[in-house]
Design a protein around this motif. Structure first.
Motif, PDB file in Angstrom:
ATOM      1  N   LYS A  93       0.812  -1.208   0.000  1.00 38.11           N
ATOM      2  CA  LYS A  93       0.000   0.000   0.000  1.00 38.11           C
ATOM      3  C   LYS A  93       0.849   1.263   0.000  1.00 38.11           C
ATOM      4  CE  LYS A  93      -3.925   2.153   2.356  1.00 38.11           C
ATOM      5  NZ  LYS A  93      -4.886   2.037   3.485  1.00 38.11           N
ATOM      6  N   ASP A  94       1.887   1.313   0.846  1.00 38.71           N
ATOM      7  CA  ASP A  94       2.729   2.506   0.900  1.00 38.71           C
ATOM      8  C   ASP A  94       3.516   2.685  -0.400  1.00 38.71           C
ATOM      9  OD1 ASP A  94       4.203   0.223   1.430  1.00 38.71           O
ATOM     10  OD2 ASP A  94       5.662   1.262   2.691  1.00 38.71           O
ATOM     11  N   GLN A  95       3.925   1.574  -1.013  1.00 38.62           N
ATOM     12  CA  GLN A  95       4.616   1.654  -2.298  1.00 38.62           C
ATOM     13  C   GLN A  95       3.672   2.128  -3.398  1.00 38.62           C
ATOM     14  OE1 GLN A  95       6.036  -2.443  -2.488  1.00 38.62           O
ATOM     15  NE2 GLN A  95       8.119  -1.787  -2.013  1.00 38.62           N
ATOM     16  N   SER A  96       2.404   1.739  -3.281  1.00 37.53           N
ATOM     17  CA  SER A  96       1.409   2.173  -4.266  1.00 37.53           C
ATOM     18  C   SER A  96       1.284   3.689  -4.257  1.00 37.53           C
ATOM     19  CB  SER A  96       0.046   1.545  -3.952  1.00 37.53           C
ATOM     20  OG  SER A  96       0.089   0.149  -4.079  1.00 37.53           O
ATOM     21  N   GLN A  97       1.176   4.264  -3.065  1.00 42.16           N
ATOM     22  CA  GLN A  97       1.038   5.710  -2.963  1.00 42.16           C
ATOM     23  C   GLN A  97       2.276   6.430  -3.455  1.00 42.16           C
ATOM     24  OE1 GLN A  97      -1.947   7.220  -2.062  1.00 42.16           O
ATOM     25  NE2 GLN A  97      -0.828   8.917  -3.004  1.00 42.16           N
ATOM     26  N   THR A  98       3.445   5.855  -3.158  1.00 40.12           N
ATOM     27  CA  THR A  98       4.702   6.443  -3.633  1.00 40.12           C
ATOM     28  C   THR A  98       4.769   6.423  -5.157  1.00 40.12           C
ATOM     29  OG1 THR A  98       5.878   5.762  -1.626  1.00 40.12           O
ATOM     30  CG2 THR A  98       7.219   6.248  -3.563  1.00 40.12           C
ATOM     31  N   ALA A  99       4.341   5.297  -5.750  1.00 40.36           N
ATOM     32  CA  ALA A  99       4.355   5.180  -7.214  1.00 40.36           C
ATOM     33  C   ALA A  99       3.434   6.220  -7.856  1.00 40.36           C
ATOM     34  CB  ALA A  99       3.929   3.772  -7.624  1.00 40.36           C
ATOM     35  N   ILE A 100       2.258   6.389  -7.267  1.00 43.15           N
ATOM     36  CA  ILE A 100       1.304   7.373  -7.794  1.00 43.15           C
ATOM     37  C   ILE A 100       1.873   8.779  -7.672  1.00 43.15           C
ATOM     38  CG2 ILE A 100      -0.958   8.437  -7.411  1.00 43.15           C
ATOM     39  CD1 ILE A 100      -1.935   5.628  -6.534  1.00 43.15           C
ATOM     40  N   ASN A 101       2.438   9.095  -6.503  1.00 43.46           N
ATOM     41  CA  ASN A 101       3.013  10.425  -6.284  1.00 43.46           C
ATOM     42  C   ASN A 101       4.154  10.707  -7.249  1.00 43.46           C
ATOM     43  OD1 ASN A 101       1.227  10.834  -4.177  1.00 43.46           O
ATOM     44  ND2 ASN A 101       2.695  10.315  -2.577  1.00 43.46           N
ATOM     45  N   ASN A 102       5.010   9.699  -7.451  1.00 41.00           N
ATOM     46  CA  ASN A 102       6.153   9.884  -8.355  1.00 41.00           C
ATOM     47  C   ASN A 102       5.696  10.120  -9.787  1.00 41.00           C
ATOM     48  OD1 ASN A 102       7.975   9.572  -6.273  1.00 41.00           O
ATOM     49  ND2 ASN A 102       8.381   7.419  -6.684  1.00 41.00           N
ATOM     50  N   LEU A 103       4.655   9.405 -10.212  1.00 38.90           N
ATOM     51  CA  LEU A 103       4.142   9.595 -11.570  1.00 38.90           C
ATOM     52  C   LEU A 103       3.605  11.007 -11.750  1.00 38.90           C
ATOM     53  CD1 LEU A 103       3.389   8.578 -14.368  1.00 38.90           C
ATOM     54  CD2 LEU A 103       1.247   7.701 -13.408  1.00 38.90           C
ATOM     55  N   PHE A 104       2.846  11.477 -10.766  1.00 39.56           N
ATOM     56  CA  PHE A 104       2.278  12.815 -10.892  1.00 39.56           C
ATOM     57  C   PHE A 104       3.344  13.902 -10.799  1.00 39.56           C
ATOM     58  CE2 PHE A 104      -1.930  10.894 -10.165  1.00 39.56           C
ATOM     59  CZ  PHE A 104      -2.635  11.574 -11.156  1.00 39.56           C
ATOM     60  N   LYS A 105       4.445  13.629 -10.094  1.00 32.90           N
ATOM     61  CA  LYS A 105       5.546  14.588 -10.063  1.00 32.90           C
ATOM     62  C   LYS A 105       6.168  14.723 -11.453  1.00 32.90           C
ATOM     63  CE  LYS A 105       7.030  14.271  -5.219  1.00 32.90           C
ATOM     64  NZ  LYS A 105       8.123  13.845  -4.300  1.00 32.90           N
ATOM     65  N   VAL A 106       6.354  13.574 -12.124  1.00 30.83           N
ATOM     66  CA  VAL A 106       6.908  13.595 -13.482  1.00 30.83           C
ATOM     67  C   VAL A 106       5.970  14.342 -14.424  1.00 30.83           C
ATOM     68  CG1 VAL A 106       7.508  12.166 -15.476  1.00 30.83           C
ATOM     69  CG2 VAL A 106       8.220  11.466 -13.181  1.00 30.83           C
ATOM     70  N   VAL A 107       4.678  14.037 -14.326  1.00 23.98           N
ATOM     71  CA  VAL A 107       3.686  14.686 -15.181  1.00 23.98           C
ATOM     72  C   VAL A 107       3.639  16.181 -14.903  1.00 23.98           C
ATOM     73  CG1 VAL A 107       1.209  14.865 -15.645  1.00 23.98           C
ATOM     74  CG2 VAL A 107       2.281  12.626 -15.463  1.00 23.98           C
ATOM     75  N   SER A 108       3.678  16.544 -13.626  1.00 25.17           N
ATOM     76  CA  SER A 108       3.622  17.955 -13.242  1.00 25.17           C
ATOM     77  C   SER A 108       4.836  18.720 -13.759  1.00 25.17           C
ATOM     78  CB  SER A 108       3.533  18.084 -11.718  1.00 25.17           C
ATOM     79  OG  SER A 108       3.432  19.436 -11.334  1.00 25.17           O
ATOM     80  N   LYS A 109       6.016  18.100 -13.679  1.00 26.95           N
ATOM     81  CA  LYS A 109       7.219  18.758 -14.179  1.00 26.95           C
ATOM     82  C   LYS A 109       7.135  18.991 -15.686  1.00 26.95           C
ATOM     83  CE  LYS A 109      11.109  18.188 -11.078  1.00 26.95           C
ATOM     84  NZ  LYS A 109      12.514  17.754 -10.945  1.00 26.95           N
ATOM     85  N   GLN A 110       6.594  18.019 -16.390  1.00 23.16           N
ATOM     86  CA  GLN A 110       6.435  18.168 -17.838  1.00 23.16           C
ATOM     87  C   GLN A 110       5.436  19.284 -18.156  1.00 23.16           C
ATOM     88  OE1 GLN A 110       5.233  14.195 -18.897  1.00 23.16           O
ATOM     89  NE2 GLN A 110       7.326  13.446 -19.099  1.00 23.16           N
ATOM     90  N   LYS A 111       4.357  19.318 -17.392  1.00 28.66           N
ATOM     91  CA  LYS A 111       3.315  20.315 -17.608  1.00 28.66           C
ATOM     92  C   LYS A 111       3.812  21.727 -17.328  1.00 28.66           C
ATOM     93  CE  LYS A 111      -1.383  21.475 -16.043  1.00 28.66           C
ATOM     94  NZ  LYS A 111      -2.492  21.068 -15.140  1.00 28.66           N
ATOM     95  N   HIS A 112       4.646  21.863 -16.291  1.00 30.40           N
ATOM     96  CA  HIS A 112       5.108  23.190 -15.868  1.00 30.40           C
ATOM     97  C   HIS A 112       6.564  23.444 -16.259  1.00 30.40           C
ATOM     98  CE1 HIS A 112       1.439  23.906 -13.567  1.00 30.40           C
ATOM     99  NE2 HIS A 112       1.546  22.685 -13.102  1.00 30.40           N
ATOM    100  N   ALA A 113       7.029  22.748 -17.276  1.00 29.70           N
ATOM    101  CA  ALA A 113       8.412  22.920 -17.732  1.00 29.70           C
ATOM    102  C   ALA A 113       8.754  24.376 -18.066  1.00 29.70           C
ATOM    103  CB  ALA A 113       8.692  22.015 -18.932  1.00 29.70           C
ATOM    104  N   PRO A 114       7.844  25.138 -18.692  1.00 30.46           N
ATOM    105  CA  PRO A 114       8.174  26.550 -18.982  1.00 30.46           C
ATOM    106  C   PRO A 114       8.452  27.364 -17.724  1.00 30.46           C
ATOM    107  CG  PRO A 114       6.328  25.839 -20.329  1.00 30.46           C
ATOM    108  CD  PRO A 114       6.571  24.745 -19.341  1.00 30.46           C
ATOM    109  N   ALA A 115       7.678  27.153 -16.659  1.00 34.17           N
ATOM    110  CA  ALA A 115       7.889  27.891 -15.407  1.00 34.17           C
ATOM    111  C   ALA A 115       9.220  27.506 -14.769  1.00 34.17           C
ATOM    112  CB  ALA A 115       6.743  27.613 -14.436  1.00 34.17           C
ATOM    113  N   ILE A 116       9.562  26.212 -14.827  1.00 32.36           N
ATOM    114  CA  ILE A 116      10.836  25.752 -14.271  1.00 32.36           C
ATOM    115  C   ILE A 116      12.001  26.385 -15.023  1.00 32.36           C
ATOM    116  CG2 ILE A 116      12.301  23.734 -13.901  1.00 32.36           C
ATOM    117  CD1 ILE A 116       9.731  22.083 -13.577  1.00 32.36           C
ATOM    118  N   ALA A 117      11.897  26.383 -16.353  1.00 33.09           N
ATOM    119  CA  ALA A 117      12.957  26.964 -17.187  1.00 33.09           C
ATOM    120  C   ALA A 117      13.071  28.471 -16.948  1.00 33.09           C
ATOM    121  CB  ALA A 117      12.667  26.684 -18.656  1.00 33.09           C
ATOM    122  N   GLU A 118      11.935  29.149 -16.823  1.00 35.99           N
ATOM    123  CA  GLU A 118      11.941  30.591 -16.585  1.00 35.99           C
ATOM    124  C   GLU A 118      12.678  30.919 -15.282  1.00 35.99           C
ATOM    125  OE1 GLU A 118       8.763  34.325 -16.282  1.00 35.99           O
ATOM    126  OE2 GLU A 118       8.167  32.308 -15.635  1.00 35.99           O
TER     127      GLU A 118
END
Length: 243
Positions: A93-118
């Motif tokens: 269960k704890d690994q499941s939540q970690t996997a979900i969180n890690n996936l959304f972190k990757v997705v979020s970074k891709q989505k907000h790549a312009p802000a990170i670069a700025e």
């Protein structure tokens, strides 16, 4: 006599030449037409059918709004089936939540790549500006007014005036506008504040340039501070109240 023999042989010669020069007849290839069967329309016959479809559609819509565009559908269905069948999950269960969180972190970074670069470009240029100093963590600051009082510790509560803006100059908070200084514990604020205010002496006013990882990170803060925002704060240290 010789003329007669030659005359008789001419037709045979002509036939021989024709046989050697005549092109072979092309063989037509047989074309096979593949007829695709139309996919039958899905019919929702029962309440269970409708609810099952609604569950999937609602979940996917929510995840898509968060930036996720696809999943491994076979494993998604297996996860659903295993849960309903009370089978032991493939991951804890704890690994499941970690996997979900890690996936959304990757997705979020891709989505907000312009802000990170700025933010990265801004900080690289800003640290070359006159008077701007940087710490090992990446925090940058400019001394606007040098105080002579004591320096606070991370465990202290301090009284400050401040103004916060985004890189585009948009202000998202200000104690000056409220005409009311703020009292806060230094170990209860963003990392950029905790580190930065400890550099100050009472009576000082600093301008801080805080990278997103020392600010509100991938989540941002409310509607005013988007995810991965590099922030600028002007902070005036008025008083150290101790623990």
């Amino acid at each position: 006599m010789k003329k007669t023999i030659i005359t008789l042989m001419l037709p045979f010669c002509t036939l021989a030449v024709d046989a050697q020069t005549k092109k072979p007849t092309a063989v037509k290839k047989k074309v096979t037409t593949v007829v695709k069967k139309a996919t039958p329309a899905v019919v929702l016959k029962t309440t269970l059918d409708s609810a099952s479809y609604a569950f999937g559609n609602t979940m996917a819509t929510s995840m898509k709004n968060d930036g996720l565009n696809n999943l491994n559908y076979d494993l998604l269905i297996k996860g659903l089936k295993d849960a309903f069948a009370n089978k032991t999950p493939l991951i804890a269960k704890d690994q499941s939540q970690t996997a979900i969180n890690n996936l959304f972190k990757v997705v979020s970074k891709q989505k907000h790549a312009p802000a990170i670069a700025e933010g990265k470009v801004f900080l690289e240029r800003n640290k070359t500006q006159q008077g701007v100093q940087a710490t090992a963590s990446g925090l940058q600051y400019l001394v606007m007014t040098k105080g002579t009082g004591i320096r606070p510790k991370a465990t202290d509560t301090v009284l400050v005036n401040y103004r916060g803006t985004l890189l585009n100059g948009k202000q998202f908070d200000s104690s000056y506008d409220r005409n009311e200084p703020l009292s806060l514990p230094l170990n209860g604020v963003i990392a950029g504040w905790t580190e930065g205010v400890q550099l100050m002496q009472v009576g000082s006013k600093y301008k801080f340039f805080i990278p997103y990882n020392l600010a509100y990170g991938e989540r941002g803060a409310g509607a005013d501070i988007p995810p991965y925002s590099t922030l600028i704060f002007e902070i005036e240290l008025l008083k150290v109240n101790g623990k």
